[in-house]
Design an enzyme around this catalytic site. Sequence first.
Site, PDB file in Angstrom:
ATOM      1  N   THR A  81     -15.737  18.461   2.643  1.00 23.18           N
ATOM      2  CA  THR A  81     -15.124  18.362   3.961  1.00 23.18           C
ATOM      3  C   THR A  81     -15.975  18.920   5.097  1.00 23.18           C
ATOM      4  O   THR A  81     -16.730  19.872   4.925  1.00 23.18           O
ATOM      5  CB  THR A  81     -13.760  19.076   3.970  1.00 23.18           C
ATOM      6  OG1 THR A  81     -13.256  19.090   5.307  1.00 23.18           O
ATOM      7  CG2 THR A  81     -13.872  20.520   3.500  1.00 23.18           C
ATOM      8  N   GLU A  82     -15.766  18.319   6.278  1.00 23.14           N
ATOM      9  CA  GLU A  82     -16.298  18.855   7.525  1.00 23.14           C
ATOM     10  C   GLU A  82     -15.767  20.275   7.769  1.00 23.14           C
ATOM     11  O   GLU A  82     -16.372  21.065   8.483  1.00 23.14           O
ATOM     12  CB  GLU A  82     -15.851  17.922   8.658  1.00 23.14           C
ATOM     13  CG  GLU A  82     -16.385  18.229  10.011  1.00 23.14           C
ATOM     14  CD  GLU A  82     -16.120  17.048  10.958  1.00 23.14           C
ATOM     15  OE1 GLU A  82     -16.531  15.925  10.636  1.00 23.14           O
ATOM     16  OE2 GLU A  82     -15.479  17.268  11.990  1.00 23.14           O
ATOM     17  N   PHE A 117     -12.962  21.706  13.906  1.00 29.84           N
ATOM     18  CA  PHE A 117     -13.572  20.516  13.331  1.00 29.84           C
ATOM     19  C   PHE A 117     -14.542  19.933  14.362  1.00 29.84           C
ATOM     20  O   PHE A 117     -14.528  20.317  15.527  1.00 29.84           O
ATOM     21  CB  PHE A 117     -12.478  19.484  12.990  1.00 29.84           C
ATOM     22  CG  PHE A 117     -12.309  19.222  11.520  1.00 29.84           C
ATOM     23  CD1 PHE A 117     -12.090  20.264  10.637  1.00 29.84           C
ATOM     24  CD2 PHE A 117     -12.363  17.926  11.019  1.00 29.84           C
ATOM     25  CE1 PHE A 117     -11.927  20.008   9.273  1.00 29.84           C
ATOM     26  CE2 PHE A 117     -12.200  17.667   9.661  1.00 29.84           C
ATOM     27  CZ  PHE A 117     -11.979  18.702   8.783  1.00 29.84           C
ATOM     28  N   GLY A 168       0.830  -1.199   0.000  1.00 25.87           N
ATOM     29  CA  GLY A 168       0.000   0.000   0.000  1.00 25.87           C
ATOM     30  C   GLY A 168       0.861   1.244   0.000  1.00 25.87           C
ATOM     31  O   GLY A 168       1.774   1.383   0.812  1.00 25.87           O
ATOM     32  N   LEU A 186     -16.963  13.488  -1.488  1.00 30.03           N
ATOM     33  CA  LEU A 186     -16.914  14.146  -0.179  1.00 30.03           C
ATOM     34  C   LEU A 186     -16.845  15.664  -0.300  1.00 30.03           C
ATOM     35  O   LEU A 186     -16.151  16.197  -1.156  1.00 30.03           O
ATOM     36  CB  LEU A 186     -15.661  13.645   0.549  1.00 30.03           C
ATOM     37  CG  LEU A 186     -15.293  14.296   1.879  1.00 30.03           C
ATOM     38  CD1 LEU A 186     -16.229  13.868   2.980  1.00 30.03           C
ATOM     39  CD2 LEU A 186     -13.855  13.933   2.248  1.00 30.03           C
ATOM     40  N   GLY A 219      -0.271   4.513   0.235  1.00 28.02           N
ATOM     41  CA  GLY A 219      -0.948   5.714   0.730  1.00 28.02           C
ATOM     42  C   GLY A 219      -0.145   6.354   1.844  1.00 28.02           C
ATOM     43  O   GLY A 219       1.057   6.114   1.984  1.00 28.02           O
ATOM     44  N   GLY A 220      -0.815   7.165   2.650  1.00 29.17           N
ATOM     45  CA  GLY A 220      -0.123   7.909   3.698  1.00 29.17           C
ATOM     46  C   GLY A 220       0.561   7.010   4.714  1.00 29.17           C
ATOM     47  O   GLY A 220       1.733   7.217   5.052  1.00 29.17           O
ATOM     48  N   ALA A 221      -0.147   5.997   5.211  1.00 32.44           N
ATOM     49  CA  ALA A 221       0.445   5.129   6.236  1.00 32.44           C
ATOM     50  C   ALA A 221       1.625   4.353   5.666  1.00 32.44           C
ATOM     51  O   ALA A 221       2.686   4.269   6.281  1.00 32.44           O
ATOM     52  CB  ALA A 221      -0.612   4.161   6.781  1.00 32.44           C
ATOM     53  N   GLY A 222       1.429   3.797   4.474  1.00 34.91           N
ATOM     54  CA  GLY A 222       2.481   2.998   3.860  1.00 34.91           C
ATOM     55  C   GLY A 222       3.719   3.819   3.582  1.00 34.91           C
ATOM     56  O   GLY A 222       4.845   3.402   3.882  1.00 34.91           O
ATOM     57  N   SER A 242      -7.890  10.812  10.989  1.00 37.21           N
ATOM     58  CA  SER A 242      -7.390   9.709  10.152  1.00 37.21           C
ATOM     59  C   SER A 242      -6.004  10.028   9.616  1.00 37.21           C
ATOM     60  O   SER A 242      -5.123   9.175   9.606  1.00 37.21           O
ATOM     61  CB  SER A 242      -8.350   9.393   9.006  1.00 37.21           C
ATOM     62  OG  SER A 242      -8.519  10.525   8.193  1.00 37.21           O
TER      63      SER A 242
END
Lengths: 597, 248
Positions: free
Chosen positions: A265-266, A129, A23, A263, A25-28, A413
């Site tokens: 955003t909040e 938020f 993966g 989406l 993405g950000g974490a990977g 997140s």
Amino acid sequence: MLVNEIINAKDLPVMEFDGIIVGGGGAGMRASLQLAESGLNTAVISKVFPTRSHTVSAQGGITCAIQSDDPDDDWRWHMFDTVKGSDYIGDQEAIEYMCSEGPKAVFELEHMGLPFSRTEEGRIYQRPFGGQSKDYGKGGQATRTCAAADRTGHSLLHTLYQANLKAGTNFLNEWFAVDLVLNADKAVVGVIAFKIETGEIYYIKSKATVLATGGAGRIYASTTNALINSGDGIGMALRAGMPVQDIEMWQFHPTGIHGAGTLVTEGCRGEGGYLLNKDGERFMERYAPNAKDLASRDVVARSMALEILEGRGCGPNADHIFLRLDHLGPDVVHKRLPGITELSKTFAGVDPAVQPIPVVPTCHYMMGGIPTNINGQVISVENGEDKIIDGLYAAGEVACVSVHGGNRLGGNSLLDLVVFGRAAGLYIEDAMKQGVQLKDASSDDIDKALERLNKLNASSEGEQVSVLKERMQQNMQNNFGVFRRGDLMEKGIDELSKTREEVESLYLKDKSATFNTARIEALEMQNLFEVAEATAITANERKESRGAHARDDYTERDDENWLKHSIYFAETKEVSKRDVNYRPKTVQAFQPMVRSY
Amino acid sequence: MSAAAIPVEQIKTITMSIYRYDPTVDKKPYMQDIVVEIPTDKDIMVLDALHLAKEQEPSLSYRRSCREGVCGSDGMNINGKNGLACVTPLSEVLKRGKITLRPMPGLPVIRDLIVDMKQFFDQLEKVKPYLITKSDSPEIERMQSPEDREDLDGLYECILCGCCSTSCPSFWWNPDKFLGPAALLQSWRFIADSRDEATEERLDDLEDAFSLYRCHGIMNCVSVCPKGLNPTEAISNIRNKLLTREKS
């Protein structure tokens, strides 16, 4: 060796790395950066070019007490909010770690070049938020979400890609990981993966395998998630005999664009926007008198769903809610929210500086996932005891560490994925220095991980992916949505169990090797299905309402029986309970209270 | 959305003429007409229509991810002009019930609408697309004024879809030597960043006959950019910087 042949372990070429990350993405990429910078031979296996990963779609920001907007802000307040937001089943040791380590992780991103928006003083811009407070809920709304306009995820993901280029990470871009390889000790020693472009297939061997495959929102018909969010890591883990935790907890984001699901955003509400029903009423004042439109996402989503159910929805079919922003003036809308202006024009045909945006609660985030400790090590449960799986790590949305519990706060997140991507990297770096000994996989072990692929290649009849996917998505949407009910869930589970055989033996008509997206979609469908069935069975089992899990037949939170994580194994399809961590290291644990906003 | 879900009275048919090529089967590429049923009561995007086409022809291949114009996967040539399929409404490109889709020009085709982007990313990497600093990082973030940060607007939003570079005749001609609009926009994104400390080295790297100066201001890049960015302006900013810098 090509992916469209019947493949034997004996003929399979091997590639070897110190650490692999599935993966991009950000974490990977935060994990891979840590490993690459420490000099380990690291590879990221990503089914898309890394900047196409779903982190790119995150908009509003990354929540963290960096004390820019408020010099007195405190990570403990952020911790309190997150515990409360989780409806008290987030692990407090993990939340403590995330909130206290957060500032370091955010400053590192800035040092890498992330183009945060700025305050007049030159510091990182923060916006309010949902679910944020000062002074443990007693000091009013906090302003804690660090933002790069409303393109924070895009900025973060590109920055991490850039930093990995600089660090010399190996990228296996457009490679697809099929299944985990386990040795005789049931430790993970790599993955089977193939290069999508050519179909060349390998056993990629590694002493540390990090799953960072993101979410699985595509189990639902209507979702903010990218088309690639198919829960590949969850599928791999469940097939390998590992559990998932709290997988029934799905966040429905209050503001997906009606019809399109994309989406907004909040941060729209953080900047001062609010929701209206067909009577032009700011109905959130009724449901959450204090926080109003900035209550927690589960609360806002349920309130909107009730407004629609009770006939106060907007539009000719009374099936959506309006999000009003025009009172903020074109300057704020265009400067602070340029991305959602673009999205609203494209997908709803409205300019939010002039007209309200039609929105509905839309599946957005998987709070549950593969259970891990704060080092990213994957945990299984044996006879009621935690047991660490050697060689396997998980971080980001695929993992359940668990910082989100029953409901994730907006902006948490991105923080989760950088903090725990980094933590996994740090732990692996250390473990490698100490030396890791894992038994080699035997041919039989590797053949086991090839079974799914070989079955697909041998298929000569069966159902098409598109048919099965639509059936599953409608089922999940109708029976496991914002509000849930036992009888409907049982019907849904029944339907899923009838579909399982078809999913396992689906028909791949096009068996070509070169960039065959039909094969990818078939493998993804099988992963999605694992997530859907786990969600369905666990949701029916949790007989209470907590966080995002709201039941019409069990309307109250039941702390006596369910102040617990759920644990689900695919082999037995059984749900058990696991204790929630109430043992933070430096503060007193926050005890469950009535949750109101 | 699947074709089966649409009521009959709300359907019309369109013809999608799509470039097809699978190197393991086809001797050469060909155009295939796929007739697709689409709803009449709402507009859909080109990508949605492609999904419907793929239901009929599962072997049809294209890249896609976010389906909202931020990931940059589905750049393709739509009726002769590059764009993102997911944010291009069908109504804007449908001509007499027909639409023509080809891969982005100038790069080798892997299969159908999928091009090999290696050359594009190789050029990107040449501009060192990351922040370079020499001084120590502070304990907290580096300070940057809102005005300095504003210099990055119109630059940092690039999604690396490749629409610009693959519509640029100079890039078609010298894809290995001319860096192309996308890479040069990124180059300027870092030169323009008040936090970056490698401007001289970045400019030195661009000072040859090809890397930068092969841009002839044709501006195809500007007209196709799905994010409304202006690589030509970024390129001329770099030129000005090169012309006015004091050689040490």
